[in-house]
Design a protein around this motif. Structure first.
Motif, PDB file in Angstrom:
ATOM      1  N   VAL A 231       0.862   7.025  -7.697  1.00 13.24           N
ATOM      2  CA  VAL A 231      -0.542   6.649  -7.681  1.00 13.24           C
ATOM      3  C   VAL A 231      -0.575   5.118  -7.647  1.00 13.24           C
ATOM      4  N   HIS A 232      -1.249   4.594  -6.633  1.00 20.90           N
ATOM      5  CA  HIS A 232      -1.378   3.159  -6.410  1.00 20.90           C
ATOM      6  C   HIS A 232      -2.802   2.776  -6.802  1.00 20.90           C
ATOM      7  N   LEU A 233      -2.933   1.720  -7.596  1.00 17.75           N
ATOM      8  CA  LEU A 233      -4.247   1.313  -8.096  1.00 17.75           C
ATOM      9  C   LEU A 233      -4.473  -0.181  -7.931  1.00 17.75           C
ATOM     10  N   ILE A 234      -5.740  -0.528  -7.755  1.00 17.10           N
ATOM     11  CA  ILE A 234      -6.199  -1.886  -8.036  1.00 17.10           C
ATOM     12  C   ILE A 234      -7.160  -1.715  -9.202  1.00 17.10           C
ATOM     13  N   VAL A 235      -6.917  -2.521 -10.233  1.00 19.90           N
ATOM     14  CA  VAL A 235      -7.640  -2.381 -11.488  1.00 19.90           C
ATOM     15  C   VAL A 235      -8.360  -3.683 -11.807  1.00 19.90           C
ATOM     16  N   ASP A 236      -9.570  -3.547 -12.344  1.00 16.05           N
ATOM     17  CA  ASP A 236     -10.298  -4.695 -12.876  1.00 16.05           C
ATOM     18  C   ASP A 236      -9.611  -5.056 -14.199  1.00 16.05           C
ATOM     19  N   THR A 237      -9.046  -6.254 -14.304  1.00 19.63           N
ATOM     20  CA  THR A 237      -8.237  -6.590 -15.476  1.00 19.63           C
ATOM     21  C   THR A 237      -9.059  -6.734 -16.755  1.00 19.63           C
ATOM     22  N   LYS A 238     -10.319  -7.073 -16.638  1.00 18.34           N
ATOM     23  CA  LYS A 238     -11.155  -7.233 -17.845  1.00 18.34           C
ATOM     24  C   LYS A 238     -11.474  -5.875 -18.466  1.00 18.34           C
TER      25      LYS A 238
ATOM     26  N   ILE B  46     -10.520   0.378  -9.559  1.00 21.71           N
ATOM     27  CA  ILE B  46     -11.584   0.220  -8.566  1.00 21.71           C
ATOM     28  C   ILE B  46     -11.150   0.693  -7.188  1.00 21.71           C
ATOM     29  N   ALA B  47      -9.860   0.957  -7.021  1.00 19.42           N
ATOM     30  CA  ALA B  47      -9.348   1.547  -5.779  1.00 19.42           C
ATOM     31  C   ALA B  47      -8.118   2.367  -6.145  1.00 19.42           C
ATOM     32  N   ILE B  48      -7.949   3.481  -5.427  1.00 17.33           N
ATOM     33  CA  ILE B  48      -6.855   4.396  -5.750  1.00 17.33           C
ATOM     34  C   ILE B  48      -6.315   5.035  -4.482  1.00 17.33           C
ATOM     35  N   GLU B  49      -5.023   5.234  -4.468  1.00 11.94           N
ATOM     36  CA  GLU B  49      -4.361   5.919  -3.353  1.00 11.94           C
ATOM     37  C   GLU B  49      -3.195   6.705  -3.948  1.00 11.94           C
ATOM     38  N   VAL B  50      -3.093   7.974  -3.616  1.00 12.69           N
ATOM     39  CA  VAL B  50      -1.971   8.801  -4.050  1.00 12.69           C
ATOM     40  C   VAL B  50      -1.108   9.067  -2.827  1.00 12.69           C
TER      41      VAL B  50
ATOM     42  N   PHE C 207     -11.246 -10.554 -11.491  1.00 15.67           N
ATOM     43  CA  PHE C 207      -9.807 -10.592 -11.691  1.00 15.67           C
ATOM     44  C   PHE C 207      -9.281  -9.168 -11.580  1.00 15.67           C
ATOM     45  N   THR C 208      -8.386  -8.973 -10.626  1.00 19.50           N
ATOM     46  CA  THR C 208      -7.838  -7.644 -10.392  1.00 19.50           C
ATOM     47  C   THR C 208      -6.320  -7.700 -10.345  1.00 19.50           C
ATOM     48  N   ALA C 209      -5.726  -6.535 -10.510  1.00 20.95           N
ATOM     49  CA  ALA C 209      -4.271  -6.420 -10.408  1.00 20.95           C
ATOM     50  C   ALA C 209      -3.952  -5.111  -9.704  1.00 20.95           C
ATOM     51  N   GLY C 210      -2.866  -5.111  -8.965  1.00 20.81           N
ATOM     52  CA  GLY C 210      -2.439  -3.900  -8.278  1.00 20.81           C
ATOM     53  C   GLY C 210      -1.092  -3.443  -8.802  1.00 20.81           C
ATOM     54  N   ASP C 211      -0.918  -2.138  -8.883  1.00 24.15           N
ATOM     55  CA  ASP C 211       0.357  -1.589  -9.319  1.00 24.15           C
ATOM     56  C   ASP C 211       0.434  -0.127  -8.908  1.00 24.15           C
ATOM     57  N   ALA C 212       1.611   0.424  -9.054  1.00 24.33           N
ATOM     58  CA  ALA C 212       1.813   1.839  -8.761  1.00 24.33           C
ATOM     59  C   ALA C 212       2.661   2.438  -9.863  1.00 24.33           C
TER      60      ALA C 212
END
Length: 187
Positions: free
Chosen positions: A147-154, A159-163, A109-114
């Motif tokens: 900073v843009h992220l995909i995060v493991d919600t647990k 787990i991924a990052i972009e600036v 389960f992941t989520a993306g946000d900036a």
């Protein structure tokens, strides 16, 4: 820090150090110290340098030889420039891979946000020419980066990052973040 293997950093940075010259600080210790900022132990590199002078616990955690000889804030700045963003990016993904291997990150389960990162700059005088105006809404603007992220919600770990520059679209970065995960963590 006890459960993380930071030894791979030596191979990533070996061509950034010359065999001759004054003994510097251990690159793994410098990296661990920088991580302390993101763990909330310090507000900035300057604050970190001051805390390392007086906090034996932090010195031991980062494995500095002595709290009597700790790095200055300039040392951290030089270290970041010496390694460059590509090496920090590789270090990040090696640490994420370890978290996957230990089962800390499952990636189910992941989520993306900036989020915005304000530039420490005067936008009228272009003291940070790389920064740009960004907008989170019609009422909220900022001068800096995202900073843009995909995060493991647990685990709540990235787990991924972009600036990017502040004006970049949040949704436009999603394909790049997904490609990072597929490339670095294909399991």
């Amino acid at each position: 820090f006890d459960n993380v293997d930071f030894s791979f950093i030596y191979n990533l940075v070996k061509d950034k150090y010359k065999p001759k010259g004054a003994d510097g600080y251990n690159p793994v210790s410098l990296f661990k110290a920088l991580v302390l900022i993101y763990l909330g132990e310090a507000k900035s590199e300057r604050d970190l340098a001051n805390k390392l002078k007086f906090d034996v616990r932090l010195c031991a955690l980062c494995e500095f030889d002595s709290f009597l000889k700790t790095p200055t804030h300039a040392t951290f700045s030089i270290f970041r420039k010496r390694l460059g963003e590509k090496i920090f990016f590789r270090i990040f993904h090696r640490l994420v891979a370890q978290a996957f291997a230990y089962g800390i990150i499952k990636g189910i389960f992941t989520a993306g946000d900036a989020t915005e990162i304000w530039a420490y700059a005067n936008p009228n005088h272009k003291s940070d020419p790389d920064a740009s105006w960004g907008y989170k809404s019609k009422e909220y603007s900022f001068y800096g980066y995202k900073v843009h992220l995909i995060v493991d919600t647990k685990s709540q770990l990235p787990i991924a990052i972009e600036v990017t520059l502040g004006h970049e679209s949040d949704t436009a970065q999603l394909p790049s973040l997904v490609r990072q995960i597929k490339h670095f963590h294909p399991y």
